[in-house]
Design a protein around this motif. Structure first.
Motif, PDB file in Angstrom:
ATOM      1  N   GLN A  58     -76.183  15.934  98.018  1.00 21.34           N
ATOM      2  CA  GLN A  58     -74.921  16.501  97.562  1.00 21.34           C
ATOM      3  C   GLN A  58     -74.146  15.507  96.718  1.00 21.34           C
ATOM      4  O   GLN A  58     -73.518  15.882  95.724  1.00 21.34           O
ATOM      5  N   ALA A  59     -74.227  14.217  97.080  1.00 24.88           N
ATOM      6  CA  ALA A  59     -73.535  13.194  96.295  1.00 24.88           C
ATOM      7  C   ALA A  59     -74.095  13.110  94.880  1.00 24.88           C
ATOM      8  O   ALA A  59     -73.338  13.065  93.905  1.00 24.88           O
ATOM      9  N   VAL A  60     -75.411  13.114  94.758  1.00 23.06           N
ATOM     10  CA  VAL A  60     -76.000  12.972  93.428  1.00 23.06           C
ATOM     11  C   VAL A  60     -75.806  14.240  92.596  1.00 23.06           C
ATOM     12  O   VAL A  60     -75.519  14.156  91.393  1.00 23.06           O
ATOM     13  N   VAL A  61     -75.910  15.396  93.198  1.00 24.48           N
ATOM     14  CA  VAL A  61     -75.689  16.631  92.439  1.00 24.48           C
ATOM     15  C   VAL A  61     -74.226  16.712  91.991  1.00 24.48           C
ATOM     16  O   VAL A  61     -73.942  17.072  90.849  1.00 24.48           O
ATOM     17  N   ALA A 106     -77.032   8.206  83.339  1.00 24.26           N
ATOM     18  CA  ALA A 106     -77.906   8.126  84.505  1.00 24.26           C
ATOM     19  C   ALA A 106     -77.487   6.967  85.408  1.00 24.26           C
ATOM     20  O   ALA A 106     -77.459   7.098  86.644  1.00 24.26           O
ATOM     21  N   SER A 107     -77.106   5.840  84.803  1.00 22.53           N
ATOM     22  CA  SER A 107     -76.649   4.687  85.583  1.00 22.53           C
ATOM     23  C   SER A 107     -75.333   4.986  86.288  1.00 22.53           C
ATOM     24  O   SER A 107     -75.161   4.667  87.463  1.00 22.53           O
ATOM     25  N   VAL A 108     -74.415   5.615  85.570  1.00 22.66           N
ATOM     26  CA  VAL A 108     -73.125   5.983  86.160  1.00 22.66           C
ATOM     27  C   VAL A 108     -73.341   6.993  87.288  1.00 22.66           C
ATOM     28  O   VAL A 108     -72.695   6.919  88.340  1.00 22.66           O
ATOM     29  N   ASN A 109     -74.250   7.933  87.084  1.00 20.95           N
ATOM     30  CA  ASN A 109     -74.568   8.921  88.105  1.00 20.95           C
ATOM     31  C   ASN A 109     -75.039   8.245  89.390  1.00 20.95           C
ATOM     32  O   ASN A 109     -74.557   8.551  90.485  1.00 20.95           O
ATOM     33  N   ALA A 110     -75.981   7.334  89.269  1.00 22.86           N
ATOM     34  CA  ALA A 110     -76.502   6.638  90.445  1.00 22.86           C
ATOM     35  C   ALA A 110     -75.418   5.810  91.120  1.00 22.86           C
ATOM     36  O   ALA A 110     -75.308   5.788  92.351  1.00 22.86           O
ATOM     37  N   ALA A 111     -74.598   5.134  90.320  1.00 21.51           N
ATOM     38  CA  ALA A 111     -73.517   4.317  90.883  1.00 21.51           C
ATOM     39  C   ALA A 111     -72.495   5.188  91.610  1.00 21.51           C
ATOM     40  O   ALA A 111     -72.075   4.869  92.733  1.00 21.51           O
ATOM     41  N   ALA A 112     -72.092   6.299  90.999  1.00 21.85           N
ATOM     42  CA  ALA A 112     -71.098   7.187  91.616  1.00 21.85           C
ATOM     43  C   ALA A 112     -71.615   7.772  92.924  1.00 21.85           C
ATOM     44  O   ALA A 112     -70.890   7.819  93.933  1.00 21.85           O
ATOM     45  N   ALA A 113     -72.864   8.218  92.918  1.00 24.35           N
ATOM     46  CA  ALA A 113     -73.447   8.782  94.141  1.00 24.35           C
ATOM     47  C   ALA A 113     -73.570   7.709  95.213  1.00 24.35           C
ATOM     48  O   ALA A 113     -73.243   7.943  96.388  1.00 24.35           O
ATOM     49  N   GLY A 114     -74.008   6.515  94.829  1.00 17.20           N
ATOM     50  CA  GLY A 114     -74.138   5.418  95.798  1.00 17.20           C
ATOM     51  C   GLY A 114     -72.809   5.017  96.396  1.00 17.20           C
ATOM     52  O   GLY A 114     -72.691   4.798  97.604  1.00 17.20           O
ATOM     53  N   LEU A 144     -79.972  -1.071  87.987  1.00 17.84           N
ATOM     54  CA  LEU A 144     -79.362  -1.637  89.200  1.00 17.84           C
ATOM     55  C   LEU A 144     -78.555  -0.605  90.002  1.00 17.84           C
ATOM     56  O   LEU A 144     -78.612  -0.613  91.234  1.00 17.84           O
ATOM     57  N   PRO A 145     -77.798   0.296  89.352  1.00 16.93           N
ATOM     58  CA  PRO A 145     -77.121   1.331  90.154  1.00 16.93           C
ATOM     59  C   PRO A 145     -78.105   2.209  90.939  1.00 16.93           C
ATOM     60  O   PRO A 145     -77.790   2.649  92.048  1.00 16.93           O
ATOM     61  N   ALA A 146     -79.289   2.457  90.389  1.00 21.93           N
ATOM     62  CA  ALA A 146     -80.289   3.249  91.114  1.00 21.93           C
ATOM     63  C   ALA A 146     -80.786   2.481  92.331  1.00 21.93           C
ATOM     64  O   ALA A 146     -80.998   3.066  93.405  1.00 21.93           O
ATOM     65  N   VAL A 147     -80.957   1.170  92.186  1.00 21.14           N
ATOM     66  CA  VAL A 147     -81.353   0.341  93.332  1.00 21.14           C
ATOM     67  C   VAL A 147     -80.256   0.375  94.401  1.00 21.14           C
ATOM     68  O   VAL A 147     -80.526   0.529  95.590  1.00 21.14           O
ATOM     69  N   PHE A 148     -78.994   0.261  93.953  1.00 20.86           N
ATOM     70  CA  PHE A 148     -77.860   0.336  94.875  1.00 20.86           C
ATOM     71  C   PHE A 148     -77.833   1.686  95.595  1.00 20.86           C
ATOM     72  O   PHE A 148     -77.665   1.752  96.812  1.00 20.86           O
ATOM     73  N   VAL A 177     -73.095  16.912  88.097  1.00 21.22           N
ATOM     74  CA  VAL A 177     -72.240  17.998  87.613  1.00 21.22           C
ATOM     75  C   VAL A 177     -70.958  17.425  86.997  1.00 21.22           C
ATOM     76  O   VAL A 177     -70.513  17.868  85.928  1.00 21.22           O
ATOM     77  N   GLY A 178     -70.373  16.417  87.650  1.00 19.16           N
ATOM     78  CA  GLY A 178     -69.164  15.793  87.104  1.00 19.16           C
ATOM     79  C   GLY A 178     -69.390  15.209  85.721  1.00 19.16           C
ATOM     80  O   GLY A 178     -68.591  15.424  84.796  1.00 19.16           O
ATOM     81  N   ILE A 179     -70.486  14.480  85.566  1.00 22.52           N
ATOM     82  CA  ILE A 179     -70.810  13.904  84.261  1.00 22.52           C
ATOM     83  C   ILE A 179     -71.162  15.015  83.269  1.00 22.52           C
ATOM     84  O   ILE A 179     -70.768  14.970  82.105  1.00 22.52           O
ATOM     85  N   GLY A 180     -71.870  16.046  83.740  1.00 29.95           N
ATOM     86  CA  GLY A 180     -72.222  17.173  82.875  1.00 29.95           C
ATOM     87  C   GLY A 180     -71.001  17.923  82.372  1.00 29.95           C
ATOM     88  O   GLY A 180     -70.989  18.412  81.241  1.00 29.95           O
ATOM     89  N   LEU A 181     -69.961  18.016  83.196  1.00 33.27           N
ATOM     90  CA  LEU A 181     -68.734  18.680  82.748  1.00 33.27           C
ATOM     91  C   LEU A 181     -68.074  17.911  81.613  1.00 33.27           C
ATOM     92  O   LEU A 181     -67.518  18.509  80.688  1.00 33.27           O
ATOM     93  N   ILE A 182     -68.150  16.584  81.673  1.00 34.08           N
ATOM     94  CA  ILE A 182     -67.580  15.770  80.600  1.00 34.08           C
ATOM     95  C   ILE A 182     -68.409  15.902  79.326  1.00 34.08           C
ATOM     96  O   ILE A 182     -67.876  16.047  78.232  1.00 34.08           O
TER      97      ILE A 182
END
Length: 189
Positions: A97-100, A72-80, A6-10, A104-109
């Motif tokens: 830029q939003a998705v990258v 992946a879900s958090v990534n899509a939600a954060a970018a959206g 659902l976050p990817a759809v959003f 990167v933010g999630i990758g740092l964690i």
């Protein structure tokens, strides 16, 4: 599984909301196409572009960092959310830029970012506007020269209207090919 998508759809919705006017905005506002016609042509071309040309971008984005279904879900939600919020306050925004940034933010964690892949993407962000400016200059000079040689205003009008519709379709194809990775790349392996 469906809830995780659902976050990817959003995010896909916010991306379409953000980028729709880039493709056919002037074509619709100038009266060349009606909104519904432009939306249908654009939707079909975006879908074809995503299916035919989206694999390369998806591979690049999926290399930035490893993902679980949750990340992946958090990534899509954060970018959206970032695209939606920046749109709401009237600022220009890039879904890429939003998705990258989110990846990167999630990758740092999680402790894993492929910085070489990030550098490649940032290099593209820097060179794309320059390349587009050069191409725009050259194409305008070339086509403008030949266009002014057309003696009939009616013929010029038909060529401009037809070109606007065709180029919009090609732009929509490119939008789908480029942005399918933004929405689904984190879910790819």
């Amino acid at each position: 599984m469906i809830l995780a998508l659902l976050p990817a759809v959003f995010f896909g919705w916010t991306l379409g909301r953000n980028d729709a006017a880039n493709i056919y905005g002037t074509t619709v506002t100038s009266g060349i196409l009606r909104y519904r016609s432009a939306a249908l042509i654009s939707a079909l071309a975006v879908l074809i572009g995503a299916i035919i040309g989206g694999a390369g971008g998806m591979q690049t984005l999926s290399k930035l960092s490893s993902h679980t279904l949750l990340s992946a879900s958090v990534n899509a939600a954060a970018a959206g959310i970032s695209v939606l919020l920046l749109n709401r306050i009237g600022l220009p925004v890039s879904s890429s830029q939003a998705v990258v940034g989110s990846v990167v933010g999630i990758g740092l964690i999680s402790g894993g970012v492929d910085w070489l892949a990030v550098l490649k993407i940032v290099a593209c962000w820097l060179t794309t506007p320059l390349g587009a400016a050069i191409a725009g200059y050259i194409l305008y000079r070339f086509f403008g020269f030949w266009f002014r040689k057309i003696p009939s205003i009616l013929a010029q009008d038909i060529i401009l209207k037809s070109s606007a519709i065709i180029i919009g379709g090609l732009g929509s194809f490119a939008l789908g090919a480029n942005n399918v990775a933004n929405v689904t790349g984190s879910f790819a392996e």
